[in-house]
Design a protein around this motif. Structure first.
Motif, PDB file in Angstrom:
ATOM      1  N   VAL A 179      -6.447  -2.382  -7.328  1.00 41.49           N
ATOM      2  CA  VAL A 179      -6.416  -2.122  -5.891  1.00 41.49           C
ATOM      3  C   VAL A 179      -7.834  -1.774  -5.452  1.00 41.49           C
ATOM      4  O   VAL A 179      -8.604  -1.177  -6.201  1.00 41.49           O
ATOM      5  CB  VAL A 179      -5.438  -0.989  -5.511  1.00 41.49           C
ATOM      6  CG1 VAL A 179      -4.016  -1.381  -5.820  1.00 41.49           C
ATOM      7  CG2 VAL A 179      -5.778   0.307  -6.214  1.00 41.49           C
TER       8      VAL A 179
ATOM      9  N   ILE B 251      -9.828   1.741   0.320  1.00 41.31           N
ATOM     10  CA  ILE B 251     -10.052   1.485   1.744  1.00 41.31           C
ATOM     11  C   ILE B 251     -11.473   1.911   2.083  1.00 41.31           C
ATOM     12  O   ILE B 251     -11.892   3.016   1.769  1.00 41.31           O
ATOM     13  CB  ILE B 251      -9.016   2.239   2.603  1.00 41.31           C
ATOM     14  CG1 ILE B 251      -7.622   1.685   2.295  1.00 41.31           C
ATOM     15  CG2 ILE B 251      -9.335   2.119   4.087  1.00 41.31           C
ATOM     16  CD1 ILE B 251      -6.493   2.449   2.937  1.00 41.31           C
TER      17      ILE B 251
ATOM     18  N   GLN C 105      -4.737  -4.042   2.896  1.00 44.27           N
ATOM     19  CA  GLN C 105      -4.744  -3.524   1.540  1.00 44.27           C
ATOM     20  C   GLN C 105      -5.027  -4.679   0.594  1.00 44.27           C
ATOM     21  O   GLN C 105      -4.255  -5.628   0.526  1.00 44.27           O
ATOM     22  CB  GLN C 105      -3.405  -2.879   1.204  1.00 44.27           C
ATOM     23  CG  GLN C 105      -3.111  -1.644   2.028  1.00 44.27           C
ATOM     24  CD  GLN C 105      -1.709  -1.142   1.801  1.00 44.27           C
ATOM     25  OE1 GLN C 105      -0.828  -1.411   2.602  1.00 44.27           O
ATOM     26  NE2 GLN C 105      -1.504  -0.439   0.706  1.00 44.27           N
TER      27      GLN C 105
END
Length: 103
Positions: free
Chosen positions: A42, A45, A81
């Motif tokens: 991931v 952000i 995302q």
């Protein structure tokens, strides 16, 4: 994959389980089929840094794996995302992913 998510509202979140399967992998092993594992990354952000979120189990001798392990992710409505799924062929039991081939 079809998911039933709640009605989006700004700032809302949902928990999303993901089940993975891969089809038509390259056979990179000489005397057997590939032993694939998927690593989920991931991206934070506001950053370009990728971090490992988790891994599937290794499935021996297949080019079309259906993984049992699922990932449970928080889904933030109206926010981008970035997820990255890398598939590796496991040639040893080392947990160091850089020692394995990328498919």
């Amino acid at each position: 994959m079809k998911l039933a998510l709640p009605t989006p509202q700004t700032g809302s979140t949902a928990i999303v389980p993901t089940h993975l399967s891969v089809r038509n992998l390259l056979d990179v092993d000489t005397f057997s089929k590939s032993d694939p594992v998927v690593v989920l990354y991931v991206q934070g952000i506001g950053t370009k840094e990728w971090r490992e979120f988790g891994r599937t189990e290794v499935i021996d001798n297949t080019l079309n794996p259906d993984f049992v392990r699922k990932f449970v992710l928080d889904f933030f409505f109206e926010e981008k995302q970035n997820l990255r799924f890398d598939v590796y062929n496991v040639d040893s039991r080392s947990s160091n992913i850089s020692k394995h081939e990328s498919d």
